[in-house]
Design a protein around this motif. Structure first.
Motif, short mmCIF file in Angstrom:
data_model
loop_
_atom_site.label_atom_id
_atom_site.label_comp_id
_atom_site.label_asym_id
_atom_site.label_seq_id
_atom_site.Cartn_x
_atom_site.Cartn_y
_atom_site.Cartn_z
N HIS A 1 -73.72 -27.59 6.83
CA HIS A 1 -74.04 -26.88 5.60
C HIS A 1 -72.76 -26.68 4.81
CE1 HIS A 1 -78.07 -24.94 6.91
NE2 HIS A 1 -77.92 -26.13 7.42
N TYR A 2 -72.91 -26.23 3.57
CA TYR A 2 -71.74 -25.99 2.73
C TYR A 2 -70.96 -24.79 3.25
CZ TYR A 2 -73.43 -29.15 -0.90
OH TYR A 2 -73.83 -30.23 -1.61
N ASP B 1 -67.91 -21.71 2.60
CA ASP B 1 -67.63 -20.79 1.49
C ASP B 1 -66.76 -21.46 0.43
OD1 ASP B 1 -67.26 -17.93 3.70
OD2 ASP B 1 -69.01 -18.80 2.69
N HIS B 2 -65.76 -22.20 0.91
CA HIS B 2 -64.83 -22.85 -0.03
C HIS B 2 -65.57 -23.86 -0.89
CE1 HIS B 2 -60.97 -24.54 -1.31
NE2 HIS B 2 -61.54 -25.72 -1.15
N GLU B 3 -66.49 -24.62 -0.28
CA GLU B 3 -67.20 -25.64 -1.04
C GLU B 3 -68.14 -25.01 -2.05
OE1 GLU B 3 -68.85 -28.10 2.18
OE2 GLU B 3 -67.60 -29.68 1.33
N ILE B 4 -68.80 -23.91 -1.66
CA ILE B 4 -69.71 -23.22 -2.60
C ILE B 4 -68.92 -22.71 -3.79
CG2 ILE B 4 -71.02 -21.11 -2.86
CD1 ILE B 4 -72.60 -21.77 -0.56
N ARG B 5 -67.75 -22.16 -3.50
CA ARG B 5 -66.90 -21.64 -4.59
C ARG B 5 -66.52 -22.78 -5.54
NH1 ARG B 5 -61.00 -18.85 -3.61
NH2 ARG B 5 -60.24 -19.16 -5.74
N LYS B 6 -66.19 -23.95 -4.93
CA LYS B 6 -65.79 -25.10 -5.75
C LYS B 6 -66.96 -25.54 -6.65
CE LYS B 6 -64.02 -29.46 -4.64
NZ LYS B 6 -63.37 -30.37 -3.70
N LEU B 7 -68.17 -25.62 -6.06
CA LEU B 7 -69.34 -26.06 -6.82
C LEU B 7 -69.63 -25.11 -7.98
CD1 LEU B 7 -71.75 -27.11 -3.97
CD2 LEU B 7 -70.67 -28.62 -5.61
N GLU B 8 -69.54 -23.79 -7.68
CA GLU B 8 -69.83 -22.80 -8.74
C GLU B 8 -68.84 -22.91 -9.88
OE1 GLU B 8 -71.89 -19.31 -6.02
OE2 GLU B 8 -69.86 -19.02 -6.82
N GLU B 9 -67.57 -23.13 -9.50
CA GLU B 9 -66.56 -23.21 -10.57
C GLU B 9 -66.76 -24.46 -11.40
OE1 GLU B 9 -62.96 -22.80 -8.46
OE2 GLU B 9 -63.20 -20.63 -8.23
N GLU B 10 -67.18 -25.55 -10.73
CA GLU B 10 -67.44 -26.76 -11.52
C GLU B 10 -68.59 -26.54 -12.50
OE1 GLU B 10 -68.11 -29.97 -8.86
OE2 GLU B 10 -66.03 -29.95 -8.16
N GLU B 11 -69.64 -25.83 -12.01
CA GLU B 11 -70.77 -25.49 -12.88
C GLU B 11 -70.29 -24.70 -14.09
OE1 GLU B 11 -74.15 -27.15 -12.19
OE2 GLU B 11 -74.27 -25.29 -13.32
N GLN B 12 -69.45 -23.69 -13.82
CA GLN B 12 -68.96 -22.83 -14.91
C GLN B 12 -68.19 -23.64 -15.94
OE1 GLN B 12 -66.48 -19.75 -13.41
NE2 GLN B 12 -68.16 -18.34 -13.05
N LEU B 13 -67.31 -24.51 -15.43
CA LEU B 13 -66.52 -25.33 -16.36
C LEU B 13 -67.42 -26.19 -17.24
CD1 LEU B 13 -63.43 -26.81 -14.47
CD2 LEU B 13 -63.43 -25.44 -16.53
N ARG B 14 -68.44 -26.80 -16.57
CA ARG B 14 -69.34 -27.67 -17.32
C ARG B 14 -70.07 -26.90 -18.40
NH1 ARG B 14 -74.01 -29.60 -16.27
NH2 ARG B 14 -74.18 -28.36 -14.37
N LYS C 1 -79.53 -22.23 -0.21
CA LYS C 1 -78.61 -22.82 -1.20
C LYS C 1 -77.54 -23.64 -0.51
CE LYS C 1 -77.39 -19.17 -3.52
NZ LYS C 1 -76.54 -18.32 -4.34
N ARG C 2 -77.32 -23.35 0.80
CA ARG C 2 -76.19 -23.98 1.47
C ARG C 2 -76.49 -25.37 1.97
NH1 ARG C 2 -71.47 -20.85 3.48
NH2 ARG C 2 -71.65 -18.87 2.43
N VAL C 3 -77.74 -25.81 1.86
CA VAL C 3 -78.09 -27.10 2.45
C VAL C 3 -77.43 -28.20 1.62
CG1 VAL C 3 -79.98 -28.65 2.95
CG2 VAL C 3 -80.24 -26.22 3.35
N ARG C 4 -76.78 -29.12 2.34
CA ARG C 4 -76.07 -30.21 1.67
C ARG C 4 -77.07 -31.21 1.11
NH1 ARG C 4 -70.50 -31.36 2.55
NH2 ARG C 4 -70.39 -29.75 4.13
N SER C 5 -76.79 -31.73 -0.08
CA SER C 5 -77.70 -32.73 -0.66
C SER C 5 -76.99 -34.06 -0.66
CB SER C 5 -78.08 -32.33 -2.07
OG SER C 5 -76.92 -32.17 -2.84
N GLU D 1 -71.20 -35.54 11.57
CA GLU D 1 -70.97 -34.09 11.53
C GLU D 1 -71.08 -33.57 10.10
OE1 GLU D 1 -67.63 -32.81 14.01
OE2 GLU D 1 -67.33 -31.20 12.55
N LEU D 2 -70.57 -34.37 9.14
CA LEU D 2 -70.65 -33.96 7.74
C LEU D 2 -72.10 -33.89 7.29
CD1 LEU D 2 -68.67 -33.47 5.35
CD2 LEU D 2 -69.20 -35.79 4.63
N GLU D 3 -72.90 -34.89 7.70
CA GLU D 3 -74.29 -34.93 7.26
C GLU D 3 -75.09 -33.76 7.81
OE1 GLU D 3 -75.61 -38.70 8.52
OE2 GLU D 3 -74.25 -39.73 7.15
#
Lengths: 243, 186
Positions: free
Chosen positions: A46-47, A49-62, B83-87, A41-43
């Protein structure tokens, strides 16, 4: 034409079941399959909203670390990061303590308590005097003319547990029968033996504090029945018990 | 001198000028000043209005009712964003092998479980048939009472088992649930 009276005595017995309160532990295959289903199911997902927010914040921090703090840290407003939220939720979960699945009655093996073996069916056994023997049986009563066998079984249940017991009896028909002949000393032409008809019921009320008039009673699972019942009786009872 | 409609002498008070004396009954019916509109025109106009409304209602009813959209089947556009596609890294050969073997073991497990369930149900039914046969030998009346349908049995409701038993004295946190489901009418 009146039928000749049959030489068999009739008894109605009640098999009262306390249904399981918690789920049974998963088998090895079931656990592996559940893990695999989660992974697939995970595979396929799609991402969120919460995961996208997390990824963006990690990008910003980096980016902020690399560019050595030269974009908007002036305002000084505290922004709640997605990571912080996750940690907060995790802490809240840790603080909650659920009731244990293995209860105290389990540990002491107190067979008179209803809180034992919460993931299995428990049935009631009482000690009754048959002939001149004291035996462990499912509660039974002799059939009186004028009542159906189901009401005999209900009466048997009421004598041992009191009137305020709430049980759902599953239908008017008996589930099993145990036929036995009296020992030769007692047997006569008119009184060959007895037939015990079993009925099944589910216990609805969860506490029996006002009940239990008789002292000798037990709540046992299907496997433990063998410790108390005679072999022939046990064979007939096991036929209509699912576990 | 001052004008006043108030007369010093006592005059019998008249409620309306149609009442000639206090004791006499109303001589004539009170009539409006202008002549009344003819009734026929009103009735015709009202009937015409009613017919027009009925025609409109019939037209609306004849049109096929609009389908209610099933919200679950419509993917909102924001989720088709690339953008939402998982990698994730592709699966290794060992992983696919493990999965296939696990599926086969699962198949066997479920088959055994199903067979066991069916066999248990079969023994249950046989035991009941045996009991009913013996009961019939005993007395026909009891047998008829036993095979009668139990009306109070269905609908049968039961709450399923949870993972942990209920915690005694647990105080659930307060909150309000606001239902925002869209309700469509045809």
């Amino acid at each position: 034409t009146a039928a000749a009276p049959r030489p068999w005595k009739l008894f109605g017995a009640m098999c009262l079941l306390r249904l399981p309160r918690i789920t049974q532990p998963l088998e090895k295959e079931e656990e592996e399959m559940a893990a695999l289903m989660g992974q697939i199911e995970l595979e396929k997902s799609h991402y969120s909203d919460h995961e996208i927010r997390k990824l963006e914040e990690e990008e910003q921090l980096r980016r902020r670390k690399e560019s050595a703090y030269d974009d908007d840290e002036g305002p000084g407003k505290t922004v709640i990061m997605a990571q912080d939220l996750e940690e907060k939720w995790e802490q809240k979960l840790q603080r909650f303590k659920a009731a244990p699945r293995v209860t105290d009655a389990d540990k002491e093996n107190n067979r008179t308590s209803l809180n034992r073996k919460l993931d299995r069916n428990l049935m009631l056994l009482v000690k009754q005097k048959i002939g001149n023997q004291e035996l462990w049986l499912l509660p039974q009563a002799e059939w009186q003319p004028g009542e159906t066998l189901r009401s005999t079984a209900e009466r048997a249940m009421a004598t041992f547990l009191g009137d305020h017991i709430q049980a759902k009896i599953l239908g008017n028909a008996p589930y099993g029968i145990y036929k036995y002949k009296f020992p030769r000393a007692v047997r006569t032409e008119d009184n060959v033996g007895a037939k015990v008809f079993f009925f099944k019921a589910f216990l609805q009320s969860s506490d029996l504090s006002q009940a239990e008039l008789k002292k000798d009673y037990l709540w046992v699972t299907k496997d433990e029945l063998g410790d108390y019942l005679k072999s022939e009786y046990l064979k007939k009872v096991n036929r209509f018990l699912l576990d | 001198f001052f004008l006043s409609s108030w007369l010093p002498q006592t005059v019998p008070c008249r409620g309306s000028h149609w009442q000639s004396s206090l004791l006499a009954l109303r001589a004539s019916l009170p009539v409006r000043a202008q002549p009344k509109k003819k009734k026929k025109v009103d009735v015709k106009r009202e009937q015409a209005q009613k017919d027009r409304m009925k025609k409109k209602i019939r037209k609306l009813e004849k049109a096929a009712p609009e389908m209610i959209p099933i919200e679950d089947f419509i993917t909102p556009l924001k989720y088709s964003d690339s953008k939402r596609v998982r990698s994730l890294p592709p699966l290794s050969f060992e992983e696919t092998e493990r999965r296939v073997l696990l599926m086969k073991r699962w198949c066997l497990f479920k088959q055994k479980q199903d067979k066991a369930e069916k066999a248990a149900i079969q023994t249950l039914v046989e035991a009941q048939q045996e009991a009913l046969k013996e009961l019939r030998l005993e007395s026909e009346e009891l047998y008829q009472a036993a095979i009668r349908r139990d009306e109070g049995l269905f609908p049968f409701e039961r709450e399923g088992p949870n993972y942990t038993p209920p915690l005694p004295g647990y105080d659930p946190p307060e909150g309000k649930c606001i239902d925002i489901t869209k309700v469509y009418t045809q």
